[in-house]
Design an enzyme around this catalytic site. Structure first.
Site, PDB file in Angstrom:
ATOM      1  N   TYR A 234      -8.690   3.883   9.101  1.00  0.00           N
ATOM      2  CA  TYR A 234      -8.821   4.049  10.552  1.00  0.00           C
ATOM      3  C   TYR A 234      -9.895   5.114  10.769  1.00  0.00           C
ATOM      4  O   TYR A 234      -9.736   6.243  10.279  1.00  0.00           O
ATOM      5  CB  TYR A 234      -7.508   4.542  11.166  1.00  0.00           C
ATOM      6  CG  TYR A 234      -6.361   3.529  11.117  1.00  0.00           C
ATOM      7  CD1 TYR A 234      -5.669   3.271   9.945  1.00  0.00           C
ATOM      8  CD2 TYR A 234      -5.968   2.844  12.272  1.00  0.00           C
ATOM      9  CE1 TYR A 234      -4.611   2.356   9.913  1.00  0.00           C
ATOM     10  CE2 TYR A 234      -4.906   1.940  12.247  1.00  0.00           C
ATOM     11  CZ  TYR A 234      -4.236   1.702  11.068  1.00  0.00           C
ATOM     12  OH  TYR A 234      -3.200   0.799  11.038  1.00  0.00           O
TER      13      TYR A 234
ATOM     14  N   HIS B  51       0.837  -1.203   0.000  1.00  0.00           N
ATOM     15  CA  HIS B  51       0.000   0.000   0.000  1.00  0.00           C
ATOM     16  C   HIS B  51       0.872   1.253   0.000  1.00  0.00           C
ATOM     17  O   HIS B  51       1.774   1.380   0.820  1.00  0.00           O
ATOM     18  CB  HIS B  51      -0.873   0.059   1.270  1.00  0.00           C
ATOM     19  CG  HIS B  51      -1.875  -1.039   1.345  1.00  0.00           C
ATOM     20  ND1 HIS B  51      -2.600  -1.284   2.476  1.00  0.00           N
ATOM     21  CD2 HIS B  51      -2.280  -1.948   0.432  1.00  0.00           C
ATOM     22  CE1 HIS B  51      -3.420  -2.309   2.256  1.00  0.00           C
ATOM     23  NE2 HIS B  51      -3.236  -2.733   1.025  1.00  0.00           N
TER      24      HIS B  51
ATOM     25  N   LYS C 265       2.412  -2.069  15.305  1.00  0.00           N
ATOM     26  CA  LYS C 265       3.859  -2.070  15.560  1.00  0.00           C
ATOM     27  C   LYS C 265       4.388  -3.377  16.154  1.00  0.00           C
ATOM     28  O   LYS C 265       5.586  -3.637  16.101  1.00  0.00           O
ATOM     29  CB  LYS C 265       4.224  -0.913  16.508  1.00  0.00           C
ATOM     30  CG  LYS C 265       4.026   0.447  15.902  1.00  0.00           C
ATOM     31  CD  LYS C 265       5.045   0.718  14.817  1.00  0.00           C
ATOM     32  CE  LYS C 265       4.520   1.636  13.759  1.00  0.00           C
ATOM     33  NZ  LYS C 265       5.003   1.385  12.427  1.00  0.00           N
TER      34      LYS C 265
ATOM     35  N   TYR D 270       4.444   5.438  11.017  1.00  0.00           N
ATOM     36  CA  TYR D 270       3.603   4.342  10.522  1.00  0.00           C
ATOM     37  C   TYR D 270       4.390   3.466   9.540  1.00  0.00           C
ATOM     38  O   TYR D 270       4.351   2.239   9.612  1.00  0.00           O
ATOM     39  CB  TYR D 270       2.359   4.933   9.853  1.00  0.00           C
ATOM     40  CG  TYR D 270       1.281   3.933   9.517  1.00  0.00           C
ATOM     41  CD1 TYR D 270       0.455   3.412  10.507  1.00  0.00           C
ATOM     42  CD2 TYR D 270       1.077   3.515   8.205  1.00  0.00           C
ATOM     43  CE1 TYR D 270      -0.542   2.500  10.205  1.00  0.00           C
ATOM     44  CE2 TYR D 270       0.074   2.607   7.887  1.00  0.00           C
ATOM     45  CZ  TYR D 270      -0.732   2.105   8.894  1.00  0.00           C
ATOM     46  OH  TYR D 270      -1.717   1.202   8.589  1.00  0.00           O
TER      47      TYR D 270
ATOM     48  N   PRO E 194      -2.626  -2.383  19.593  1.00  0.00           N
ATOM     49  CA  PRO E 194      -2.455  -2.704  18.172  1.00  0.00           C
ATOM     50  C   PRO E 194      -2.587  -1.537  17.191  1.00  0.00           C
ATOM     51  O   PRO E 194      -2.136  -1.657  16.048  1.00  0.00           O
ATOM     52  CB  PRO E 194      -3.543  -3.752  17.908  1.00  0.00           C
ATOM     53  CG  PRO E 194      -4.529  -3.592  19.004  1.00  0.00           C
ATOM     54  CD  PRO E 194      -3.776  -3.081  20.185  1.00  0.00           C
TER      55      PRO E 194
HETATM   56  P1  FAD Z   1       4.654 -14.309  19.949  1.00  0.00           P
HETATM   57  O1  FAD Z   1       4.163 -14.277  18.558  1.00  0.00           O
HETATM   58  O2  FAD Z   1       3.680 -14.200  21.047  1.00  0.00           O
HETATM   59  O3  FAD Z   1       5.499 -15.647  20.107  1.00  0.00           O
HETATM   60  C1  FAD Z   1       5.798 -16.226  21.354  1.00  0.00           C
HETATM   61  C2  FAD Z   1       5.642 -17.718  21.245  1.00  0.00           C
HETATM   62  O4  FAD Z   1       6.016 -18.322  22.473  1.00  0.00           O
HETATM   63  C3  FAD Z   1       4.223 -18.155  20.966  1.00  0.00           C
HETATM   64  O5  FAD Z   1       4.178 -18.960  19.807  1.00  0.00           O
HETATM   65  C4  FAD Z   1       3.804 -18.930  22.223  1.00  0.00           C
HETATM   66  O6  FAD Z   1       2.925 -19.997  21.947  1.00  0.00           O
HETATM   67  C5  FAD Z   1       5.165 -19.423  22.723  1.00  0.00           C
HETATM   68  N1  FAD Z   1       5.223 -19.714  24.158  1.00  0.00           N
HETATM   69  C6  FAD Z   1       4.545 -19.135  25.162  1.00  0.00           C
HETATM   70  N2  FAD Z   1       4.903 -19.650  26.351  1.00  0.00           N
HETATM   71  C7  FAD Z   1       5.833 -20.577  26.111  1.00  0.00           C
HETATM   72  C8  FAD Z   1       6.586 -21.464  26.932  1.00  0.00           C
HETATM   73  N3  FAD Z   1       6.499 -21.471  28.272  1.00  0.00           N
HETATM   74  N4  FAD Z   1       7.432 -22.327  26.313  1.00  0.00           N
HETATM   75  C9  FAD Z   1       7.562 -22.332  24.963  1.00  0.00           C
HETATM   76  N5  FAD Z   1       6.875 -21.498  24.155  1.00  0.00           N
HETATM   77  C10 FAD Z   1       6.041 -20.618  24.711  1.00  0.00           C
HETATM   78  N6  FAD Z   1       0.178  -6.813  16.400  1.00  0.00           N
HETATM   79  C11 FAD Z   1      -0.058  -5.999  15.381  1.00  0.00           C
HETATM   80  O7  FAD Z   1       0.882  -5.310  14.964  1.00  0.00           O
HETATM   81  N7  FAD Z   1      -1.308  -5.950  14.813  1.00  0.00           N
HETATM   82  C12 FAD Z   1      -2.330  -6.751  15.249  1.00  0.00           C
HETATM   83  O8  FAD Z   1      -3.424  -6.701  14.718  1.00  0.00           O
HETATM   84  C13 FAD Z   1      -2.121  -7.615  16.315  1.00  0.00           C
HETATM   85  N8  FAD Z   1      -3.099  -8.437  16.783  1.00  0.00           N
HETATM   86  C14 FAD Z   1      -2.834  -9.269  17.839  1.00  0.00           C
HETATM   87  C15 FAD Z   1      -3.842 -10.111  18.354  1.00  0.00           C
HETATM   88  C16 FAD Z   1      -3.598 -10.943  19.463  1.00  0.00           C
HETATM   89  C17 FAD Z   1      -4.699 -11.845  20.014  1.00  0.00           C
HETATM   90  C18 FAD Z   1      -2.321 -10.943  20.059  1.00  0.00           C
HETATM   91  C19 FAD Z   1      -2.027 -11.835  21.245  1.00  0.00           C
HETATM   92  C20 FAD Z   1      -1.309 -10.133  19.520  1.00  0.00           C
HETATM   93  C21 FAD Z   1      -1.560  -9.280  18.428  1.00  0.00           C
HETATM   94  N9  FAD Z   1      -0.572  -8.437  17.885  1.00  0.00           N
HETATM   95  C22 FAD Z   1      -0.822  -7.606  16.874  1.00  0.00           C
HETATM   96  C23 FAD Z   1       0.768  -8.428  18.394  1.00  0.00           C
HETATM   97  C24 FAD Z   1       1.694  -9.253  17.517  1.00  0.00           C
HETATM   98  O9  FAD Z   1       1.004 -10.386  17.069  1.00  0.00           O
HETATM   99  C25 FAD Z   1       2.885  -9.580  18.378  1.00  0.00           C
HETATM  100  O10 FAD Z   1       3.550  -8.367  18.644  1.00  0.00           O
HETATM  101  C26 FAD Z   1       3.836 -10.586  17.747  1.00  0.00           C
HETATM  102  O11 FAD Z   1       3.240 -11.856  17.760  1.00  0.00           O
HETATM  103  C27 FAD Z   1       5.165 -10.612  18.509  1.00  0.00           C
HETATM  104  O12 FAD Z   1       5.899 -11.719  18.123  1.00  0.00           O
HETATM  105  P2  FAD Z   1       6.764 -12.499  19.174  1.00  0.00           P
HETATM  106  O13 FAD Z   1       7.517 -13.519  18.413  1.00  0.00           O
HETATM  107  O14 FAD Z   1       7.519 -11.529  20.006  1.00  0.00           O
HETATM  108  O15 FAD Z   1       5.725 -13.168  20.193  1.00  0.00           O
HETATM  109  C1  DHB Z   2      -3.955  -4.716  11.219  1.00  0.00           C
HETATM  110  C2  DHB Z   2      -3.982  -4.554  12.575  1.00  0.00           C
HETATM  111  C3  DHB Z   2      -3.643  -3.337  13.115  1.00  0.00           C
HETATM  112  O1  DHB Z   2      -3.613  -3.155  14.425  1.00  0.00           O
HETATM  113  C4  DHB Z   2      -3.315  -2.271  12.313  1.00  0.00           C
HETATM  114  O2  DHB Z   2      -3.032  -1.067  12.868  1.00  0.00           O
HETATM  115  C5  DHB Z   2      -3.285  -2.448  10.958  1.00  0.00           C
HETATM  116  C6  DHB Z   2      -3.606  -3.686  10.419  1.00  0.00           C
HETATM  117  C7  DHB Z   2      -4.339  -6.032  10.645  1.00  0.00           C
HETATM  118  O3  DHB Z   2      -4.585  -6.960  11.414  1.00  0.00           O
HETATM  119  O4  DHB Z   2      -4.406  -6.141   9.420  1.00  0.00           O
END
Ligand code: FAD
Ligand code: DHB
Length: 392
Positions: free
Chosen positions: A198, A72, A294, A382, A290
């Site tokens: 948004y 985009h 980021k 952004y 969210p």
């Molecule tokens: P994670 O993806 O959380 O990875 C951590 C991993 O560790 C997971 O797979 C988990 O299962 C595993 N784990 C947990 N405990 C243990 C343990 N004891 N032993 C072994 N493994 C373990 N961000 C956005 O930018 N936009 C969004 O729309 C958005 N929506 C989200 C919706 C939800 C429901 C959640 C929870 C988060 C969302 N986020 C969003 C945030 C984004 O998904 C996270 O910032 C991203 O996943 C970070 O990645 P990570 O690898 O740091 O952590």
């Molecule tokens: C999405 C989620 C967000 O929080 C955002 O700011 C933009 C996109 C998404 O899930 O596509």
């Protein structure tokens, strides 16, 4: 079991670290508490900054992304019955890209397993030990049996056990809980625009994103303790329509709501991001609300800093990057924390807002989105701040 780097969590942070280290001939083992299928289908983030896209391509992980992703050049905002478009490419020279987090995770797991990488699924890390020795340990349970990995360094990609491992006198947490949550929906319908929208509305914020030209991902602001049972499909549609408003060229078509769930919103930072031979990366060290997308991008940016430090150690016997890891990451983290907080508080009407608060908020939106300087500030944050080169 023995490896060079023990990694907890097969999220974007842990998997990317394992992959980048592998590219430089450094071994790792990833421990993941959930199943492979769960990790590859869990619906989460969707928006990638340009630097994250470039990083995935540079690391050889971009093949499916380049086929399926939706780049985009701009992003759209509505409030106070007005419509604004920020031209990201014109203002920053960068774009943003829609590509679902679970697809990235799928690409990363595929690449690691194809290269013979070790990922233990359904394996829950229970304890990190011997951190002040040269051989820290990760204890985990897999298929009912307790196992131990001895490694040189530990990366914790999940908040929880490492926070318990770091002495309370060393760690400080900074927290903010928001008085609303997001009801996220996955819908089988064409999104109202090919770009994200948004929308601020007195009844609540809404966001229209997408996963493909046929699948919409939408979010509605809801009270923090709201129950999904309170949300009939009719209520979701009527709120989406009302909050988007009527704007030329934005057309909300209806389709089947495939999935709906409520997520709370919070900001959290844990400092420092390193203790002895333990490094925190991604959500284990920081959470953002969210708005602004980021979370996943920040996780990947941390990993670049950590991969550089580990590669510099194993290849060149340099340790100075370890010492600056926390400080370098936290500079960027706090910028993203501020931006996510700012967009969140600017775009969500607070349920206890007075008429003055609401008018002030709308005035702020006009001030920011009605000025080139304001639009540039939003666009720069952004589209994403610079990330470090993971190759030392
Ligand atoms: P994670 O993806 O959380 O990875 C951590 C991993 O560790 C997971 O797979 C988990 O299962 C595993 N784990 C947990 N405990 C243990 C343990 N004891 N032993 C072994 N493994 C373990 N961000 C956005 O930018 N936009 C969004 O729309 C958005 N929506 C989200 C919706 C939800 C429901 C959640 C929870 C988060 C969302 N986020 C969003 C945030 C984004 O998904 C996270 O910032 C991203 O996943 C970070 O990645 P990570 O690898 O740091 O952590
Ligand atoms: C999405 C989620 C967000 O929080 C955002 O700011 C933009 C996109 C998404 O899930 O596509």
């Amino acid at each position: 079991m023995r490896t060079q780097v023990g990694i907890i969590g097969a999220g974007p942070a842990g998997l990317l670290l394992s992959h980048l280290l592998h590219l430089e001939g450094i071994e790792s083992i990833v421990i993941e508490s959930r199943s492979r299928e769960y990790c590859e289908t869990r619906i989460r983030a969707g928006l990638l900054e340009q630097n994250s896209v470039d990083l995935l391509n540079d690391a050889g992980l971009g093949a499916r992304m380049n086929e399926l992703a939706l780049p985009h050049d701009g992003v759209q905002f509505t409030f106070d019955n007005t419509y604004h478009r920020i031209n990201l490419t014109e203002l920053t020279g960068r774009r943003v890209t829609i590509y679902a987090q679970h697809e990235i995770v799928k690409d990363m797991i595929g690449a690691r397993l194809q290269a013979g990488g070790q990922i233990y699924f359904a394996a829950e890390a229970k304890e990190i030990g011997a951190l002040d020795s040269a051989k820290p340990l990760i204890k985990f349970v897999h298929q009912g049996a307790e196992k131990t990995i001895e490694c040189d360094y530990v990366c914790d990609g999940f908040h929880g056990i490492s926070r318990d491992t770091m002495p309370a006198s060393v760690v400080r947490g900074y927290d903010r809980v928001y008085p609303f949550g997001w009801l996220g929906m996955l819908i089988a319908c064409k999104p109202p625009s090919h770009e994200l929208i948004y929308s601020h509305h007195p009844e609540g914020f809404t966001l229209f994103s997408m996963r493909s030209p046929e699948i919409t991902r939408a979010y509605l602001q809801v009270p923090p303790d709201d129950d999904i049972k309170n949300w009939s499909k009719d209520r979701m549609w009527s709120q989406m329509r009302k909050r988007l408003g009527k704007h030329e060229g934005l057309e909300l078509q209806e389709g089947e709501i495939l999935q709906a769930a409520i997520t709370p919103m919070r900001s959290y930072v844990s400092e420092p991001m390193r203790y002895e031979r333990l490094f925190l990366a991604g959500d284990s060290a920081h959470i953002v609300p969210p708005t602004g997308a980021k979370g996943m991008n920040l996780a990947m940016a941390d990993v670049c800093v950590l991969a550089r430090a580990l590669i510099a150690f194993y290849k060149n016997n340099q340790t100075h990057y370890f010492d600056s890891y926390s400080e370098i990451c936290l500079g960027r983290v706090w910028r993203a924390e501020h931006f996510s907080w700012w967009l969140t508080t600017m775009l969500h009407p607070f349920y206890d807002a007075s008429p003055f608060d609401l008018r002030r908020q709308i005035a702020e939106l006009h001030a920011v989105f009605g000025s080139k300087a304001g639009q540039t500030l939003v666009a720069e944050n952004y589209a994403g701040l610079p990330i470090v080169n993971w190759r030392p």
